[in-house]
Design an enzyme around this catalytic site. Structure first.
Site, PDB file in Angstrom:
ATOM      1  N   ASP A 119       0.854  -1.189   0.000  1.00  0.00           N
ATOM      2  CA  ASP A 119       0.000   0.000   0.000  1.00  0.00           C
ATOM      3  C   ASP A 119       0.894   1.243   0.000  1.00  0.00           C
ATOM      4  OD1 ASP A 119      -1.781   2.107   0.623  1.00  0.00           O
ATOM      5  OD2 ASP A 119      -3.082   0.752   1.738  1.00  0.00           O
ATOM      6  N   THR A 199       3.202 -11.265  -8.996  1.00  0.00           N
ATOM      7  CA  THR A 199       2.041 -11.354  -8.116  1.00  0.00           C
ATOM      8  C   THR A 199       0.776 -11.208  -8.958  1.00  0.00           C
ATOM      9  OG1 THR A 199       1.770  -8.989  -7.695  1.00  0.00           O
ATOM     10  CG2 THR A 199       3.418 -10.158  -6.361  1.00  0.00           C
ATOM     11  N   GLU A 200      -0.376 -11.412  -8.313  1.00  0.00           N
ATOM     12  CA  GLU A 200      -1.634 -11.264  -9.043  1.00  0.00           C
ATOM     13  C   GLU A 200      -1.812  -9.828  -9.538  1.00  0.00           C
ATOM     14  OE1 GLU A 200      -2.404 -11.128  -4.584  1.00  0.00           O
ATOM     15  OE2 GLU A 200      -1.308 -12.408  -5.963  1.00  0.00           O
ATOM     16  N   GLU A 202       0.656  -7.671 -10.125  1.00  0.00           N
ATOM     17  CA  GLU A 202       1.708  -7.415 -11.109  1.00  0.00           C
ATOM     18  C   GLU A 202       1.281  -7.840 -12.510  1.00  0.00           C
ATOM     19  OE1 GLU A 202       6.414  -8.643 -11.752  1.00  0.00           O
ATOM     20  OE2 GLU A 202       5.421  -8.994  -9.831  1.00  0.00           O
TER      21      GLU A 202
END
Length: 224
Positions: A119, A199-200, A202
């Site tokens: 975040d 990652t998902e 990314e």
């Protein structure tokens, strides 16, 4: 886009014994109850999201133990259900706030930390909530072994610039940058891209043409 809150997620996690750690003290006191081979190196991902990255790492690298840390129960439930599709002795997950990471892990017990698409907390007054703020990095330095790496990836330009210029380069007595790129996916045949596990988030960002930034760094000896 944030997941809709699952009110049953905390109860679900408490009922699970495969991959999920419900007793945080085990990470300090009895790794043998978590991992089949507790003597293996320990890599952790802080803010593991839906688990694509850490599960794939565990599948590819059986010689390393992986711990995923995620503070949102709804999110870790998604990751857990993905993990259940596999039989892994080197993967564990815990619902825990990284602010209290010194309560979770022993000093010099971790071989690598991954921070993926954290975040950005864009408002200045929230800077201390960024996982690359010095208040977090000081804690990470305690749990990391000598010369262990932090690998940080993000799509967020402001967070990356803050991390590089306001933190890592601001005090060269504390941090050493070992690898840095403002556009990971242009590094054809570079080992960092060849070994990269997206990652998902990314995957979505790359499809949208976003530049993926990455920096690998370590804490200097006199500051560990």
């Amino acid at each position: 886009m944030r997941l809709r809150n699952n009110a049953n997620a905390p109860l679900y996690l408490k009922s699970q014994h495969e991959y999920i750690i419900n007793d945080p003290h085990l990470l300090k006191d009895n790794l043998g109850k978590i991992f089949k081979n507790p003597e293996l190196p320990l890599y952790i991902e802080i803010g593991m999201g839906k688990g694509d990255f850490i599960i794939e790492n565990a599948l590819r690298n059986q010689q390393i133990n992986y711990l995923g840390i995620e503070k949102f129960p709804t999110v870790i439930v998604k990751a857990h259900k993905k993990a259940l599709k596999h039989k892994l002795d080197n993967l564990a997950m815990i619902c825990f706030d990284a602010n209290k990471i010194l309560e979770l892990l022993n000093s010099e017990s971790v071989d690598k930390i991954y921070l993926n698409f954290s975040d950005p907390w864009p408002k200045k007054r929230h800077a201390k909530k960024r996982l690359t703020h010095p208040c977090f990095l000081e804690k990470f330095a305690v749990i990391l072994k000598q010369n262990a790496l932090v690998e940080f990836k993000t799509d967020n330009e402001n967070l990356f610039m803050y991390t590089i210029y306001d933190v890592l380069l601001k005090d060269l007595t504390k941090y050493e940058i070992l690898f840095l790129t403002y556009n990971l996916y242009t590094l054809v045949n570079n080992v960092e891209l060849l070994k990269n596990i997206p990652t998902e988030y990314e995957k979505k960002f790359v499809m949208q043409g976003e530049r993926i930034k990455k920096v690998n760094f370590r804490f200097l000896k006199n500051n560990q």
